[in-house]
Design a protein around this motif. Structure first.
Motif, PDB file in Angstrom:
ATOM      1  N   ARG A  49       0.807  -1.214   0.000  1.00 31.36           N
ATOM      2  CA  ARG A  49       0.000   0.000   0.000  1.00 31.36           C
ATOM      3  C   ARG A  49       0.844   1.270   0.000  1.00 31.36           C
ATOM      4  O   ARG A  49       0.358   2.346  -0.383  1.00 31.36           O
ATOM      5  N   SER A  50       2.120   1.178   0.422  1.00 30.62           N
ATOM      6  CA  SER A  50       2.977   2.368   0.454  1.00 30.62           C
ATOM      7  C   SER A  50       3.872   2.463  -0.770  1.00 30.62           C
ATOM      8  O   SER A  50       4.720   3.363  -0.852  1.00 30.62           O
ATOM      9  N   ASP A  51       3.706   1.533  -1.711  1.00 35.14           N
ATOM     10  CA  ASP A  51       4.514   1.538  -2.931  1.00 35.14           C
ATOM     11  C   ASP A  51       3.750   2.315  -4.014  1.00 35.14           C
ATOM     12  O   ASP A  51       2.753   1.819  -4.544  1.00 35.14           O
ATOM     13  N   PRO A  52       4.188   3.519  -4.353  1.00 33.85           N
ATOM     14  CA  PRO A  52       3.411   4.333  -5.297  1.00 33.85           C
ATOM     15  C   PRO A  52       3.240   3.692  -6.669  1.00 33.85           C
ATOM     16  O   PRO A  52       2.247   3.936  -7.354  1.00 33.85           O
ATOM     17  N   ALA A  53       4.184   2.853  -7.075  1.00 31.66           N
ATOM     18  CA  ALA A  53       4.106   2.232  -8.393  1.00 31.66           C
ATOM     19  C   ALA A  53       3.170   1.025  -8.423  1.00 31.66           C
ATOM     20  O   ALA A  53       2.684   0.647  -9.496  1.00 31.66           O
ATOM     21  N   TYR A  54       2.914   0.435  -7.253  1.00 36.37           N
ATOM     22  CA  TYR A  54       2.157  -0.821  -7.242  1.00 36.37           C
ATOM     23  C   TYR A  54       0.926  -0.816  -6.333  1.00 36.37           C
ATOM     24  O   TYR A  54       0.150  -1.760  -6.371  1.00 36.37           O
ATOM     25  N   ALA A  55       0.751   0.202  -5.526  1.00 35.37           N
ATOM     26  CA  ALA A  55      -0.328   0.185  -4.537  1.00 35.37           C
ATOM     27  C   ALA A  55      -1.695  -0.066  -5.171  1.00 35.37           C
ATOM     28  O   ALA A  55      -2.445  -0.956  -4.729  1.00 35.37           O
ATOM     29  N   GLU A  56      -2.038   0.682  -6.211  1.00 32.48           N
ATOM     30  CA  GLU A  56      -3.361   0.542  -6.826  1.00 32.48           C
ATOM     31  C   GLU A  56      -3.510  -0.812  -7.508  1.00 32.48           C
ATOM     32  O   GLU A  56      -4.539  -1.487  -7.371  1.00 32.48           O
ATOM     33  N   LYS A  57      -2.500  -1.242  -8.233  1.00 33.19           N
ATOM     34  CA  LYS A  57      -2.554  -2.539  -8.901  1.00 33.19           C
ATOM     35  C   LYS A  57      -2.637  -3.667  -7.881  1.00 33.19           C
ATOM     36  O   LYS A  57      -3.350  -4.656  -8.085  1.00 33.19           O
ATOM     37  N   ALA A  58      -1.902  -3.535  -6.787  1.00 28.10           N
ATOM     38  CA  ALA A  58      -1.918  -4.564  -5.746  1.00 28.10           C
ATOM     39  C   ALA A  58      -3.304  -4.700  -5.137  1.00 28.10           C
ATOM     40  O   ALA A  58      -3.773  -5.812  -4.859  1.00 28.10           O
ATOM     41  N   ARG A  59      -3.981  -3.575  -4.931  1.00 31.71           N
ATOM     42  CA  ARG A  59      -5.348  -3.617  -4.397  1.00 31.71           C
ATOM     43  C   ARG A  59      -6.269  -4.355  -5.375  1.00 31.71           C
ATOM     44  O   ARG A  59      -7.126  -5.150  -4.971  1.00 31.71           O
ATOM     45  N   THR A  60      -6.096  -4.090  -6.649  1.00 32.47           N
ATOM     46  CA  THR A  60      -6.927  -4.757  -7.664  1.00 32.47           C
ATOM     47  C   THR A  60      -6.670  -6.255  -7.674  1.00 32.47           C
ATOM     48  O   THR A  60      -7.608  -7.064  -7.722  1.00 32.47           O
ATOM     49  N   VAL A  61      -5.404  -6.643  -7.633  1.00 35.77           N
ATOM     50  CA  VAL A  61      -5.054  -8.063  -7.625  1.00 35.77           C
ATOM     51  C   VAL A  61      -5.620  -8.747  -6.392  1.00 35.77           C
ATOM     52  O   VAL A  61      -6.187  -9.858  -6.478  1.00 35.77           O
ATOM     53  N   SER A  62      -5.498  -8.128  -5.234  1.00 32.78           N
ATOM     54  CA  SER A  62      -6.037  -8.728  -4.009  1.00 32.78           C
ATOM     55  C   SER A  62      -7.550  -8.905  -4.097  1.00 32.78           C
ATOM     56  O   SER A  62      -8.100  -9.902  -3.626  1.00 32.78           O
ATOM     57  N   ALA A  63      -8.210  -7.927  -4.711  1.00 25.43           N
ATOM     58  CA  ALA A  63      -9.667  -8.019  -4.857  1.00 25.43           C
ATOM     59  C   ALA A  63     -10.066  -9.139  -5.817  1.00 25.43           C
ATOM     60  O   ALA A  63     -11.127  -9.757  -5.660  1.00 25.43           O
TER      61      ALA A  63
END
Length: 405
Positions: A263-277
């Motif tokens: 969540r604190s990685d600006p390059a991956y935070a949004e994509k990581a949330r999508t993948v987790s969902a």
């Protein structure tokens, strides 16, 4: 719980999170009642409340010792305590933070260090792992009993998978050890999904979920594997993949944490949330599908072992049992079904004595209803339980697939 983090602890990237979790704990001790290691050892420091206190001491600047490390190492990360806790303490994240600080401060003995580095080198590489399993089968009679028990008693080759042909498509994490230990599991899942009009989109660039590294003193390497997988899956996600399916609940639990961990990685935070969902255990996909139309029916007598990562981490306890009952399988009652079997990823190798005791207790409970087969939802649990050499243990989807007309 009142805390006063030391100046050095306040500089940690997750200091605020640790402080918040510590303050959530009211030290009621309900967690100890369902902690597998506390039940075995009876030591307050080998239960969640004691470990939280140890982490609190470490983050407040007190001395860190090998004894501290030992008590944290003995934790299975089963998260049973989280299910029990009335205050909602996010124990597993606090444990990860505490372990990272302790492991940085306390060098491990050479033997432990070599074991952990060896596991990190071997386990996340499916082809290498599969080759060693095959070699082990050839020379099985020459191996010591401890290694023989880690090899599958029988591992039928995976059957052919259906081609990608349906409009509905999902991704599937292939896993690290599962292709070598139980090669038919993912193939069986693919065939059942195909009969329901769902195709698996191949994603050969995706690899280990990252949990092995993350939980063996290499959290940064584990997060790098998470980023790699996000990159591998992203093109298919953009094309409309419905889900990222896991047949191993341990991998699924970790992927569902990508969003939090990055969540604190600006390059991956949004994509990581999508993948987790999008991450779904196989049961989450199948339970909403019209399975009755497939004509599956079996009265086979089964005992289901619900992995900790399914019931405590993903909160899916009872889901597989309900589906199997719906299909006609005869499920036996399993006493103390909430307790861990002792597999816990690589725990059965790093803490073999405790893992063996927990396995034997779990096997006694699973066999109390005299099942023909024991089924589970995680390759680690499957391999660990089957290593007892008693009632055979398989993934539940294999029995469902075998019952297809």
């Amino acid at each position: 719980m009142q805390t006063t983090l030391s100046d050095s602890a306040r500089q940690l990237p997750r200091a605020e999170e640790a402080d918040s979790i510590l303050r959530t704990c009211v030290h009621c001790g309900f967690c100890n009642a369902t902690c597998p290691t506390y039940q075995l050892l009876g030591d307050e420091l080998d239960g969640p409340r004691g470990r939280i206190y140890l982490i609190k001491q470490v983050l407040e600047g007190n001395e860190v010792t090998q004894k501290t490390q030992q008590h944290l190492d003995r934790c299975l990360s089963c998260r049973n305590c989280e299910t029990t806790c009335p205050s909602g303490v996010d124990y597993h994240n606090l444990l990860d933070i505490g372990r990272a600080v302790v492991d940085a401060a306390v060098p491990r003995p050479v033997g432990q260090r070599l074991l952990r580095e060896g596991l990190r080198t071997l386990v996340p590489h499916p082809e290498l792992f599969k080759g060693l399993v095959s070699s082990g089968q050839v020379f099985r009679a020459l191996l010591p009993g401890t290694l023989q028990s880690k090899l599958p008693r029988s591992a039928p080759p995976g059957k052919a998978r259906p081609t990608t042909r349906h409009a509905r498509q999902v991704l599937m994490l292939e896993g690290c050890v599962q292709p070598g230990l139980a090669p038919n599991t993912n193939a069986a899942a693919a065939r059942v999904l195909d009969r329901l009009g769902i195709s698996i989109t191949p994603s050969r660039e995706a690899g280990c979920c990252g949990a092995v590294d993350y939980h063996l003193d290499a959290q940064a390497a584990g997060l790098d594997r998470a980023r790699h997988n996000i990159d591998a899956w992203w093109p298919s996600i953009e094309k409309g993949a419905e889900a990222i399916v896991q047949t191993a609940s341990g991998c699924g639990a970790f992927i569902k944490d990508y969003g939090h961990l990055l969540r604190s990685d600006p390059a991956y935070a949004e994509k990581a949330r999508t993948v987790s969902a999008l991450a779904k255990d196989l049961i989450e996909v199948l339970r909403d599908e019209p399975l009755e139309q497939l004509g599956i029916h079996s009265a086979q007598r089964l005992a289901f072992h619900c992995p900790c990562t399914l019931q405590h981490a993903q909160k899916l306890g009872g889901a597989v049992e309900a589906l199997l009952t719906r299909l006609g399988f005869n499920l036996t009652t399993v006493p103390d079904g909430h307790l861990c079997c002792g597999s816990a990823g690589t725990y059965s190798l790093t803490q073999p004595e405790l893992a063996r005791q927990l396995r034997d207790n779990k096997m006694n409970a699973l066999e109390s209803g005299y099942p023909e087969v024991i089924v589970t939802a995680n390759i680690g649990c499957q391999s660990h339980l089957d290593g007892a050499g008693r009632t055979p243990v398989r993934h539940w989807i294999e029995l469902v697939e075998a019952a297809l007309p």
